[in-house]
Write an enzyme that holds these catalytic residues in place. Structure first.
Site, mmCIF file in Angstrom:
data_model
loop_
_atom_site.group_PDB
_atom_site.id
_atom_site.type_symbol
_atom_site.label_atom_id
_atom_site.label_comp_id
_atom_site.label_asym_id
_atom_site.label_seq_id
_atom_site.Cartn_x
_atom_site.Cartn_y
_atom_site.Cartn_z
ATOM 1 N N GLU A 137 0.850 -1.189 0.000
ATOM 2 C CA GLU A 137 0.000 0.000 0.000
ATOM 3 C C GLU A 137 0.891 1.245 0.000
ATOM 4 O OE1 GLU A 137 -4.013 1.438 2.301
ATOM 5 O OE2 GLU A 137 -2.233 1.120 3.522
ATOM 6 N N HIS A 308 -8.026 -2.007 14.874
ATOM 7 C CA HIS A 308 -8.045 -1.212 13.643
ATOM 8 C C HIS A 308 -7.793 -2.113 12.435
ATOM 9 C CE1 HIS A 308 -7.385 2.671 11.446
ATOM 10 N NE2 HIS A 308 -6.689 1.864 10.657
ATOM 11 N N GLU A 309 -6.740 -2.907 12.518
ATOM 12 C CA GLU A 309 -6.374 -3.746 11.374
ATOM 13 C C GLU A 309 -7.366 -4.883 11.153
ATOM 14 O OE1 GLU A 309 -4.148 -2.443 9.543
ATOM 15 O OE2 GLU A 309 -3.651 -0.985 11.104
#
Length: 856
Positions: A137, A308-309
């Protein structure tokens, strides 16, 4: 979509990749073959174009599939367009639309910058070793294999890796087969991935070990590190990983579609973590914990990053934004859901207090300049993709807007909408409108009209509130520090603590009926992205009294104080209004509220820098404020302490030690001297104790720096960094900079920004840190120019400027760099931020001096 962005998906739609890679960690190279199957679309042309960057294409074949059969296409030439990161395969004849298979052989370089395929260095038993890891990313898959490197170009991936026989190889999917080779290598084949974007493909190779557990649905969770880390440091994150994944499966009413999910702690990693589907990568500090010497704050941080992940496995992986302008569909949602999960799993953490004290403050203190980006922003150039990842906007502000919407429609409708959204768009790409459609269907409200202005418009409103006898007058304008011509308005949800005859203010002015005697508190939990200014004395007195008596909820207390600080920043109210409330709140029991109280006081210190008399008075003020809690809580955690007690103890100790309380410093130094090394110090207090020892000349700085380099423990490293960067001797500060950040410095590239930020915040080391930045700029640009982190040099440099001389120095250095795409927006914001802060100091300095005069 801007015409300047060339979208290769518009001419070729990949459906599958077969990727064979052989990395060589000794000479930092790799070789590979990729076979891409897909469909050429559009008009006939003589070429098919894929992304690549820095690869050498050594062979290529092209085959066309039709009803008549398979046809080998003669490739006339292979054209590398480095400017556009492209490889163009030119055929002799026109290529019609249809199905094609492209096979390319290539070689490439394993690069030190932490993207593409890169090395992670570590020591084990005194021997230097490395892992190989990927970070694709946002658009770095092209550095490892030719592909259509755009989020919309979803495909399946079949990966084979040839690696040393003694090393572990991990990827998104479980291992399918393993074959030994004759050269002390093995070839590992992984199962076919689901349809997904290139930026989510990942693999890690090296000497690793793991712990493992199984979720209720059978999903295997494994947490990995290098063999240099103790296995027990993985247990906490693995246990949390299981609980969090199970929480999301239930909350979303949508299964996790993979058989396993690996979490890997990488010694070198630019970001905090990356949500690669089924193979989440983390910085070591974001995944590893100390089970024998526990730090509650470290464990809470790990839980938040894991949550979060894990939420990204649905938001971003299962359903992916169509293009990077909708990055918020990934990051804003994950920034909200991390708190939703922890609130559900750890109710004793009071997660929404932590959220308000962090994310709300972060986004509101960023979103007040004319040049700040909106949550959704057009991408005009590939290099701009990196600049989209503004943590205060795309993460914190976007999350706050979604929390605002969730409160507006209710959690039941929110969850129903998400379940339907995932069911409809699984393995596909979406735009913001798809989400609003799902939310509208579930809530029976016009969500698009409500949310679109917030997502597309930068900035936030100032809601002015005036209580009268039977009504409350309301008015809105954009809260902005560097222009007075912005006429933007928003549909503001009032989120009041009393029932009103209107829920939303969508016009410039309006009013609501006042039914009770008590003033109305607007934006009661701080979820609404706005600043509220109560212009009448009745409401101001009520807020001050309700704050001191803890009548307002903790989230509201945090938000009220933050609003007052922002109003002072713009010149709408003096900072002493906030300080008067703080002075009356020494009995405040919530750590998250104390953190914003400490922030206001720290602002007073910053706006009077250089005034030693006032700073001495501020230390007395802080000691006076915190003493009751210091005497009540002491230094040691008790078995029955709540999480809040533990957090508040640490904060109060920090206030007392840094305010030079003699007894507190004496105890900190006693604990430092009693420990053989930093690792033995209580983990929650470690940085504070080291800092006290450094500032009081008790610590051996060389010994601390040696320990920093030899310990594999990331928590110990962070504590040493925090401790020694608080040094008060300028010569010692310069010595630390030379040793840590010099050309041969021992600080890893991933941590340079942290050291720089702390050194800039320290008044005594700021000059030396700035000189280091100027002298080393070319080297730093070469190291970080292609990374998301590059802009942090601008952000951290600007954050401490509060005088005209420093302002001019900043402008002289950064103005010539304002055309660098990665820095352009942050330099523009920094100019406004600095000008506003210089003016703020000019307005407030004498008020602060007078306020603290009583404590001299």
């Amino acid at each position: 979509m801007s015409k300047s962005v060339r979208r290769l998906y518009e001419q070729f739609h990949p459906s599958s990749y077969q990727l064979f890679l052989t990395p060589n960690s000794k000479d930092l190279t790799f070789s590979g073959t990729v076979t891409v199957t897909g469909k050429k679309v559009g008009r006939p042309s003589q070429r098919i174009t894929l992304h690549q960057k820095g690869l050498k294409i050594t062979a290529a074949t092209l085959q066309h599939h039709s009803k008549a059969g398979d046809t080998d296409i003669e490739i006339d030439r292979i054209n590398i367009q480095s400017k556009y990161d492209e490889v163009r395969l030119h055929a002799t004849d026109n290529l019609p639309a249809g199905d094609y298979t492209i096979t390319l052989e290539f070689t490439g370089t394993i690069t030190k910058p932490m993207h593409g395929l890169y090395p992670c260095y570590f020591k084990h038993d005194g021997v230097e070793k490395l892992l190989l890891a990927t970070q694709f990313e946002s658009h770095h898959a092209r550095e490892v294999f030719p592909c259509i490197d755009e989020p919309e170009a979803k495909a399946t991936f079949d990966l084979e890796l040839t690696v040393p026989s003694h090393e572990v190889a991990l990827s998104n999917m479980p291992q399918l087969s393993e074959a030994a080779n004759n050269d002390k290598t093995k070839t590992i084949r992984f199962e076919t991935t689901p349809i997904m974007s290139t930026y989510l493909l990942a693999f890690v190779i090296g000497e690793m070990h793991s712990v493992e557990a199984t979720c209720q649905d059978g999903t295997i969770i494994r947490t990995w590190s290098t063999v240099a880390q103790p296995k027990n440091s993985l247990m906490y994150a693995n246990t949390e990983g299981v609980a969090i994944l199970e929480f999301f499966i239930d909350y979303f009413k949508t299964e996790f579609p993979l058989k396993k999910c690996d979490q890997v702690a990488l010694p070198d990693f630019e970001a905090g973590a990356m949500e690669n589907w089924g193979l989440i990568t983390y910085r070591e500090i974001a995944l590893l914990t100390e089970p024998e010497n526990r730090s509650q704050s470290s464990e809470q941080y790990v839980s938040m990053v894991v949550a979060h992940e894990m939420s990204h496995q649905w938001f971003g992986d299962l359903v992916t934004m169509k293009w990077w302008d909708d990055l918020w569909l990934n990051e804003s949602f994950a920034s909200l859901m991390e708190h939703v999960a922890l609130d559900g799993l750890h109710p004793d953490w009071f997660q929404w207090e932590q959220y308000t004290a962090s994310d709300v403050i972060s986004c509101s203190n960023r979103d007040m300049y004319a040049d700040v980006q909106a949550v959704q922003v057009a991408v005009n150039h590939p290099e701009e993709i990196h600049t989209l990842f503004d943590p205060a906007i795309v993460y914190a502000k976007g999350g706050r807007l979604l929390k605002m919407m969730r409160e507006y429609i209710g959690d039941d409708a929110f969850r129903e909408a998400l379940k339907n959204y995932f069911a409809k768009h699984a393995y596909k790409n979406t735009v913001g409108g798809d989400l609003w459609e799902a939310m509208a269907a579930a809530s029976k409200k016009d969500i698009s009209s409500f949310m679109e202005p917030w997502i597309h418009r930068s900035g936030m409103p100032l809601l002015s509130v005036t209580h009268k006898a039977g009504t409350i007058d309301l008015a809105q304008e954009r809260f902005v520090l560097d222009t007075d011509t912005d006429q933007t308005i928003w549909p503001i949800p009032l989120l009041a603590d009393q029932t009103l005859d209107n829920e939303i203010l969508a016009t410039k002015t309006g009013s609501v009926t006042r039914s009770g005697k008590q003033p109305v508190v607007f934006n009661k939990n701080g979820s609404g992205h706005m600043v509220v200014h109560y212009t009448d004395q009745e409401a101001q007195r009520y807020l001050a009294d309700s704050f001191a008596k803890q009548i307002l909820a903790a989230e509201s207390r945090i938000n009220v104080l933050n609003d007052m600080l922002l109003l002072s920043r713009r010149g709408d109210a003096p900072i002493t209004d906030a300080l008067n409330i703080i002075t009356a709140s020494s009995t405040e029991p919530r750590e998250a509220v104390w953190s914003i109280m400490a922030r206001v006081i720290a602002t007073g210190i910053h706006l009077t820098e250089g005034d030693k008399v006032t700073h001495k008075a501020i230390k007395t003020y802080r000691r006076t404020l915190a003493r009751e809690w210091y005497e009540k809580l002491g230094w040691n955690d008790g078995e029955n302490d709540s999480p809040n007690d533990i957090s508040l103890r640490h904060l109060i100790l920090s206030v007392m030690v840094n305010s030079e309380d003699e007894a507190a410093i004496e105890e900190a130094l006693r604990r430092f001297k009693a420990a053989k090394n930093s690792a033995e110090l209580p983990a929650e207090q470690r940085a504070l104790i080291i800092g006290a020892a450094v500032k009081n000349g008790v610590a051996d700085i060389d010994a601390l720096m040696d320990e920093y380099q030899t310990t594999p423990n990331p928590e110990v490293q962070l504590s040493i960094c925090l401790g020694i960067t608080s040094v008060k001797d300028e010569k010692a500060g310069q010595y630390i900079i030379d040793k840590a950040l010099g050309k041969d410095g021992f600080v890893r590239p991933q941590d340079i920004f942290r050291w720089f930020a702390y050194l800039m915040r320290n008044y005594e080391t700021r000059e030396a840190a700035w000189k280091w930045l100027v002298d080393n700029w070319d080297r730093l640009e070469k190291m970080f120019g292609d990374s998301k982190s590059f802009e942090y040099f601008v952000v951290y440099s600007a954050a401490v400027v509060n005088t005209k001389d420093a302002q001019q120095r900043f402008l002289d250095f950064f103005n010539p760099k304002a055309d660098i795409i990665a820095l352009k927006r942050n330099i523009a914001i920094a100019r406004s931020e600095i000008q506003a802060r210089v003016e703020w100091r000019q307005r407030e300095e004498s008020r602060l001096t007078d306020f603290f005069a009583d404590y001299r």
